[in-house]
Design an enzyme around this catalytic site. Structure first.
Site, PDB file in Angstrom:
ATOM      1  N   HIS A  14      -0.711   8.906   5.427  1.00 15.95           N
ATOM      2  CA  HIS A  14       0.322   7.961   6.138  1.00 15.95           C
ATOM      3  C   HIS A  14       1.457   8.031   5.172  1.00 15.95           C
ATOM      4  CE1 HIS A  14      -1.110   4.281   3.713  1.00 15.95           C
ATOM      5  NE2 HIS A  14      -2.336   4.937   3.703  1.00 15.95           N
ATOM      6  N   ASP A  30      -1.364   5.784  -2.764  1.00 19.47           N
ATOM      7  CA  ASP A  30      -1.579   5.347  -1.425  1.00 19.47           C
ATOM      8  C   ASP A  30      -0.483   4.876  -0.523  1.00 19.47           C
ATOM      9  OD1 ASP A  30      -2.934   4.152   1.032  1.00 19.47           O
ATOM     10  OD2 ASP A  30      -3.339   2.094   0.129  1.00 19.47           O
ATOM     11  N   GLU A  57       0.077   2.825   8.651  1.00 17.10           N
ATOM     12  CA  GLU A  57      -1.396   2.592   8.758  1.00 17.10           C
ATOM     13  C   GLU A  57      -1.912   1.472   8.110  1.00 17.10           C
ATOM     14  OE1 GLU A  57      -5.555   2.486   6.752  1.00 17.10           O
ATOM     15  OE2 GLU A  57      -3.384   2.582   5.686  1.00 17.10           O
ATOM     16  N   ASP A  94      -6.652   9.977   2.554  1.00 13.14           N
ATOM     17  CA  ASP A  94      -6.277   8.635   2.434  1.00 13.14           C
ATOM     18  C   ASP A  94      -7.211   7.979   1.472  1.00 13.14           C
ATOM     19  OD1 ASP A  94      -4.621   6.432   2.444  1.00 13.14           O
ATOM     20  OD2 ASP A  94      -5.569   5.705   4.343  1.00 13.14           O
TER      21      ASP A  94
HETATM   22 ZN   LIG Z   1      -3.806   4.292   2.628  1.00 16.25          ZN
END
Ligand SMILES: [Zn+2]
Length: 460
Positions: A273, A285, A319, A347
């Site tokens: 994402h 992230d 996300e 992820d």
């Molecule tokens: Zn994530």
């Protein structure tokens, strides 16, 4: 020894053929896989590109110009890379704005509490909320202390066990606290390790329960307040938040392809994402997830591999605080979901890869294990059952076999959703191994004669 029974001969021949075909995928692709792995391990392109993206645009929360500028940049670079069908597919996303915020312990002594409001939280009144703190160690502890909760700020001081378990307090703490009359909720940050860093993340309300503001404080301060209360002190905190939810805004799932040479309509989709929380730089992230898939495709192109099926790299949007990107991808591609032969998501951070987690049929699992054996030389060939990813979840639910890249997750939750999620936490060599791992699996699935058996057809 002479074998006289024709039936026995046939049986032995069948077993022989079976053992041969059991080897086929791995044997057929061993040379290609080794070329991909060798080439991936020779450079730091993935780390460099992630550094450039995250340091040019910073963090990328849904609804921000930074996210859309990063998406435009990805589109431009994918075109330069010579990917095909490069585009952004429109997705309406929720918009939450943090605003000014603070928390302070005002009794028994004054002390600032580093904090982050939880995504989706309402604001406090402009003057803030000042109230005594009720410390609880679990939802059942809250129930036991329910008669003391009215008018208080409830602090969930729940030590990290695993993410799935502990994140429940971040996600549902405000609702549980409001039900027993609390005026705000504080949660101990969801992390096994802290240097007094607060971790944000999504929370939700229940339409039948009054909404109260919710924020995360650090592990250190949650424990401090807990100990003060245990010593019989009355602890009072002032919480000030000015967060806002604005109308939904347009964003995009960003994607590019290597179009398949023989079965262009069949697709292997993979990526991560592109959005992040509004702290740090969204490197781990999940900028890293997008970049390793993107670099995997670039690597295949550079090596001259054109698979029979199409490989599509996607940066899903939203996300973190909505999951709208994964849902919009399913909706936009509903007509071709049956022709998605595999979906892969990264992820969990792009640390040293270990293999994949898998959701799908046992027959597909067996085949994937054979394919992944080509990654054993970099210790990334382990496939475990269960789990794939949030963004591919909607198409996996429709029967697409789904893999989630698994990595050494020791440090992931140290930095997750914090100011410390920056590219320096990642190692270029680990990222290169992630590129190799993603490239080998995507290429094999896109090129091999076999198709991964689907759960839905199996159970029919
Ligand atoms: Zn994530």
């Amino acid at each position: 020894m002479r074998i006289r029974s024709p039936a026995l001969v046939a049986l032995i021949a069948l077993a022989f053929v079976r053992s041969l075909s059991a080897q086929t995928v791995a044997d057929r692709y061993r040379g290609d896989a080794n070329r991909i792995i060798d080439a991936a391990l020779r450079d730091s392109a993935a780390w460099n590109r992630l550094a450039e993206m995250t340091e040019t645009f910073g963090n990328r929360l849904s609804g921000t110009p930074a996210l859309e500028q990063a998406i435009d940049w990805v589109i431009g670079r994918m075109k330069q890379d010579g990917l095909q069908n490069v585009r952004g597919e429109r997705v309406m996303v929720p918009v939450w704005v943090r605003g000014e915020e603070s928390a302070e312990m005002v009794r028994p002594r004054a002390q600032n509490l580093p904090m982050l409001g939880l995504g989706g939280s309402i604001a406090t009144p402009p003057e803030g909320i000042t109230a005594d703190v009720l410390v609880v160690g679990s939802f059942s502890d809250l129930t036991a202390k329910a008669t003391h909760a009215s008018g208080k700020i409830v602090l969930f001081d729940v030590p990290f066990t695993n993410y799935g378990e502990t994140v429940q307090y971040r996600a549902r703490g405000a609702v549980a606290a409001a039900k027993v009359g609390a005026v705000a909720a504080l949660v101990r940050s969801v992390t096994p390790y802290s240097q007094r860093t607060p971790h944000t993340g999504a929370m939700s309300y229940d339409s039948s329960v009054r909404r109260i503001p919710a924020a995360a404080i650090t592990v250190e301060d949650a424990e401090l307040i807990h100990r003060l209360v245990d010593r019989g002190e009355r602890v009072r905190v002032k919480l000030m938040m000015s967060s806002k939810t604005l109308p939904d805004a347009p964003s995009r799932n960003v994607m590019g392809e290597i179009v398949g040479s023989e079965k262009p309509d069949e697709v292997v989709v993979f990526g991560g994402h592109i959005d992040s929380w509004d702290v740090g730089r969204g490197a781990m992230d999940d900028g890293g997830g997008v970049v390793v898939a993107w670099e995997a495709v670039r690597l295949l192109k550079r090596l001259g591999f054109t698979p029979k099926r199409t490989i599509r790299v996607v940066g899903w949007t939203n996300e973190e605080n909505g999951g709208r990107g994964g849902q919009a991808y399913r909706d936009a591609h509903r007509a071709e979901v049956d022709r998605h032969v595999l979906a892969i998501e990264s992820d969990g951070g792009v640390f040293k890869p270990q293999g994949f987690s898998f959701t799908g049929s046992d027959a597909a699992l067996d085949m994937l294990k054979q394919m992944a054996s080509l990654l054993d030389r970099i210790d990334a060939g382990t496939i475990v059952k269960g789990g794939a990813g949030a963004d591919i979840g909607p198409i996996v639910a429709l029967g697409v076999p789904g893999l989630g890249l698994t990595v050494d997750g020791t440090k992931y939750f140290w930095y997750h959703h914090t100011e410390a999620d920056t590219v320096d936490k990642l190692d270029p060599n680990d990222m290169a191994r992630c590129v190799a791992t993603m490239a080998v699996m995507a290429y094999l699935a896109a090129d091999m004669a076999e198709t991964l058996p689907r759960a839905s057809t199996e159970t029919r």
